[in-house]
Enzyme design. Structure first.
Site, PDB file in Angstrom:
ATOM      1  N   HIS A  15      -8.389  -2.241  -2.602  1.00  0.00           N
ATOM      2  CA  HIS A  15      -8.547  -1.105  -1.700  1.00  0.00           C
ATOM      3  C   HIS A  15      -9.775  -1.337  -0.837  1.00  0.00           C
ATOM      4  O   HIS A  15     -10.832  -1.710  -1.353  1.00  0.00           O
ATOM      5  CB  HIS A  15      -8.716   0.188  -2.494  1.00  0.00           C
ATOM      6  CG  HIS A  15      -7.575   0.449  -3.416  1.00  0.00           C
ATOM      7  ND1 HIS A  15      -6.356   0.911  -2.984  1.00  0.00           N
ATOM      8  CD2 HIS A  15      -7.453   0.281  -4.752  1.00  0.00           C
ATOM      9  CE1 HIS A  15      -5.544   1.029  -4.019  1.00  0.00           C
ATOM     10  NE2 HIS A  15      -6.189   0.644  -5.105  1.00  0.00           N
TER      11      HIS A  15
ATOM     12  N   ASN B   7      -2.657  -4.509  -1.623  1.00  0.00           N
ATOM     13  CA  ASN B   7      -3.224  -3.222  -1.216  1.00  0.00           C
ATOM     14  C   ASN B   7      -2.033  -2.310  -1.002  1.00  0.00           C
ATOM     15  O   ASN B   7      -1.451  -2.285   0.075  1.00  0.00           O
ATOM     16  CB  ASN B   7      -4.045  -3.340   0.060  1.00  0.00           C
ATOM     17  CG  ASN B   7      -4.695  -2.008   0.421  1.00  0.00           C
ATOM     18  OD1 ASN B   7      -4.296  -0.957  -0.076  1.00  0.00           O
ATOM     19  ND2 ASN B   7      -5.680  -2.055   1.290  1.00  0.00           N
TER      20      ASN B   7
ATOM     21  N   GLU C  50      -5.431  -5.882  -7.499  1.00  0.00           N
ATOM     22  CA  GLU C  50      -5.227  -4.647  -6.736  1.00  0.00           C
ATOM     23  C   GLU C  50      -6.441  -4.483  -5.835  1.00  0.00           C
ATOM     24  O   GLU C  50      -7.578  -4.588  -6.292  1.00  0.00           O
ATOM     25  CB  GLU C  50      -5.106  -3.452  -7.687  1.00  0.00           C
ATOM     26  CG  GLU C  50      -5.043  -2.097  -7.004  1.00  0.00           C
ATOM     27  CD  GLU C  50      -5.083  -0.932  -7.998  1.00  0.00           C
ATOM     28  OE1 GLU C  50      -5.212   0.220  -7.547  1.00  0.00           O
ATOM     29  OE2 GLU C  50      -5.017  -1.191  -9.237  1.00  0.00           O
TER      30      GLU C  50
ATOM     31  N   ARG D  35      -7.390   2.930  12.741  1.00  0.00           N
ATOM     32  CA  ARG D  35      -7.150   4.013  11.792  1.00  0.00           C
ATOM     33  C   ARG D  35      -8.440   4.412  11.064  1.00  0.00           C
ATOM     34  O   ARG D  35      -8.996   3.625  10.307  1.00  0.00           O
ATOM     35  CB  ARG D  35      -6.114   3.559  10.756  1.00  0.00           C
ATOM     36  CG  ARG D  35      -5.920   4.505   9.604  1.00  0.00           C
ATOM     37  CD  ARG D  35      -5.244   3.823   8.434  1.00  0.00           C
ATOM     38  NE  ARG D  35      -5.032   4.771   7.363  1.00  0.00           N
ATOM     39  CZ  ARG D  35      -4.695   4.449   6.121  1.00  0.00           C
ATOM     40  NH1 ARG D  35      -4.546   3.189   5.799  1.00  0.00           N
ATOM     41  NH2 ARG D  35      -4.534   5.378   5.213  1.00  0.00           N
TER      42      ARG D  35
ATOM     43  N   PRO E 264       1.598   0.980   3.426  1.00  0.00           N
ATOM     44  CA  PRO E 264       1.753   1.821   4.608  1.00  0.00           C
ATOM     45  C   PRO E 264       0.474   2.124   5.369  1.00  0.00           C
ATOM     46  O   PRO E 264      -0.587   2.298   4.769  1.00  0.00           O
ATOM     47  CB  PRO E 264       2.374   3.099   4.057  1.00  0.00           C
ATOM     48  CG  PRO E 264       2.075   3.092   2.613  1.00  0.00           C
ATOM     49  CD  PRO E 264       2.047   1.647   2.209  1.00  0.00           C
ATOM     50  N   ASN E 265       0.625   2.148   6.712  1.00  0.00           N
ATOM     51  CA  ASN E 265      -0.443   2.503   7.651  1.00  0.00           C
ATOM     52  C   ASN E 265      -1.487   1.405   7.835  1.00  0.00           C
ATOM     53  O   ASN E 265      -2.339   1.515   8.720  1.00  0.00           O
ATOM     54  CB  ASN E 265      -1.128   3.815   7.231  1.00  0.00           C
ATOM     55  CG  ASN E 265      -0.132   4.946   7.088  1.00  0.00           C
ATOM     56  OD1 ASN E 265       0.599   5.252   8.036  1.00  0.00           O
ATOM     57  ND2 ASN E 265      -0.033   5.513   5.901  1.00  0.00           N
TER      58      ASN E 265
ATOM     59  N   TYR F 153     -12.168   2.820   7.133  1.00  0.00           N
ATOM     60  CA  TYR F 153     -11.537   1.513   6.954  1.00  0.00           C
ATOM     61  C   TYR F 153     -12.143   0.426   7.826  1.00  0.00           C
ATOM     62  O   TYR F 153     -11.745  -0.744   7.740  1.00  0.00           O
ATOM     63  CB  TYR F 153     -10.035   1.626   7.209  1.00  0.00           C
ATOM     64  CG  TYR F 153      -9.354   2.611   6.293  1.00  0.00           C
ATOM     65  CD1 TYR F 153      -8.932   3.848   6.759  1.00  0.00           C
ATOM     66  CD2 TYR F 153      -9.179   2.317   4.953  1.00  0.00           C
ATOM     67  CE1 TYR F 153      -8.341   4.765   5.908  1.00  0.00           C
ATOM     68  CE2 TYR F 153      -8.588   3.224   4.087  1.00  0.00           C
ATOM     69  CZ  TYR F 153      -8.165   4.450   4.582  1.00  0.00           C
ATOM     70  OH  TYR F 153      -7.577   5.348   3.721  1.00  0.00           O
TER      71      TYR F 153
ATOM     72  N   ARG G 132     -13.319   9.177  -3.315  1.00  0.00           N
ATOM     73  CA  ARG G 132     -12.612   9.955  -2.300  1.00  0.00           C
ATOM     74  C   ARG G 132     -11.906  11.154  -2.919  1.00  0.00           C
ATOM     75  O   ARG G 132     -12.139  11.498  -4.066  1.00  0.00           O
ATOM     76  CB  ARG G 132     -11.654   9.026  -1.548  1.00  0.00           C
ATOM     77  CG  ARG G 132     -12.398   7.860  -0.871  1.00  0.00           C
ATOM     78  CD  ARG G 132     -11.489   7.030  -0.024  1.00  0.00           C
ATOM     79  NE  ARG G 132     -10.839   7.835   1.008  1.00  0.00           N
ATOM     80  CZ  ARG G 132      -9.839   7.379   1.750  1.00  0.00           C
ATOM     81  NH1 ARG G 132      -9.389   6.147   1.556  1.00  0.00           N
ATOM     82  NH2 ARG G 132      -9.284   8.141   2.673  1.00  0.00           N
TER      83      ARG G 132
ATOM     84  N   ALA H 251      -1.099   4.064   0.174  1.00  0.00           N
ATOM     85  CA  ALA H 251      -0.714   5.343  -0.440  1.00  0.00           C
ATOM     86  C   ALA H 251       0.302   5.184  -1.568  1.00  0.00           C
ATOM     87  O   ALA H 251       0.371   6.025  -2.473  1.00  0.00           O
ATOM     88  CB  ALA H 251      -0.166   6.279   0.625  1.00  0.00           C
TER      89      ALA H 251
HETATM   90  C1  DHK Z   1      -5.617   2.557   1.890  1.00  0.00           C
HETATM   91  C2  DHK Z   1      -4.872   3.691   2.083  1.00  0.00           C
HETATM   92  O1  DHK Z   1      -3.952   3.717   3.007  1.00  0.00           O
HETATM   93  C3  DHK Z   1      -5.075   4.902   1.315  1.00  0.00           C
HETATM   94  O2  DHK Z   1      -3.859   5.539   1.022  1.00  0.00           O
HETATM   95  C4  DHK Z   1      -5.817   4.625   0.047  1.00  0.00           C
HETATM   96  C5  DHK Z   1      -6.503   2.393   0.754  1.00  0.00           C
HETATM   97  C6  DHK Z   1      -6.963   3.680   0.228  1.00  0.00           C
HETATM   98  C7  DHK Z   1      -7.663   1.465   1.044  1.00  0.00           C
HETATM   99  O3  DHK Z   1      -8.846   1.858   0.853  1.00  0.00           O
HETATM  100  O4  DHK Z   1      -7.405   0.310   1.414  1.00  0.00           O
HETATM  101  O5  DHK Z   1      -6.296   5.704  -0.422  1.00  0.00           O
END
Ligand code: DHK
Length: 142
Positions: A99, A73, A97, A19, A11-12, A24, A106, A76
């Site tokens: 991130h 990835n 995995e 974002r 998500p997102n 990021y 964090r 959340a």
């Molecule tokens: C991406 C997200 O959307 C967060 O919920 C995670 C992760 C971190 C990332 O660092 O890619 O905390």
């Protein structure tokens, strides 16, 4: 010819580039996909993103039959989804995995990952470059 590597994004991440760029970065998800395809060379890639937990589970089920490895990835969902953990438990191949940020540096609610229980390896905090590194690593594992 190997079955495809599944690169699954949660998500997102469809808002990547806009974002929270201070966390990021400014690279978009389309640019991340392009860098993965370059790093994969002749290795097939299935690159996907969803904001839906059910869709993510369905893609993991698809990868069980059609894929050689998973880079995920979960965003959340990492910290909430036992359902995704249970789906990944059924995957016979290597799982990385990933991130973009260093989740361990964090807020505390980003510190416990359900996915790490089944991940072969974890990449965190290398920015979107982590995807390219994950593809290279997974290619050597399949
Ligand atoms: C991406 C997200 O959307 C967060 O919920 C995670 C992760 C971190 C990332 O660092 O890619 O905390």
């Amino acid at each position: 010819m190997n079955k495809p590597i599944y690169v699954l994004n949660g998500p997102n991440l469809d808002r990547l580039g806009k974002r929270e760029p201070e966390i990021y970065g400014a690279t978009t998800l389309a640019e991340v996909e392009a860098s993965c395809r370059i790093a994969a060379e002749d290795q097939a890639i299935e690159f996907r993103q969803t904001n839906s937990e059910a869709q993510m589970i369905d893609w993991i089920h698809e990868a069980i039959d059609e894929g050689s490895g998973i880079i995920i990835n979960p965003a959340a969902f990492t910290f909430t989804s036992i359902a995704i953990l249970d789906a990944l438990k059924m995957f016979p191949g290597p799982i990385i995995e990933l991130h973009i940020s260093n989740i361990h540096r964090r807020e505390p609610y980003y510190h416990h990952s359900y996915v790490s229980k089944v991940a072969t390896g974890v990449i965190a905090g290398l920015g979107t470059n982590g995807y390219r590194i994950a593809v290279r690593a997974l290619r050597d594992m399949i």
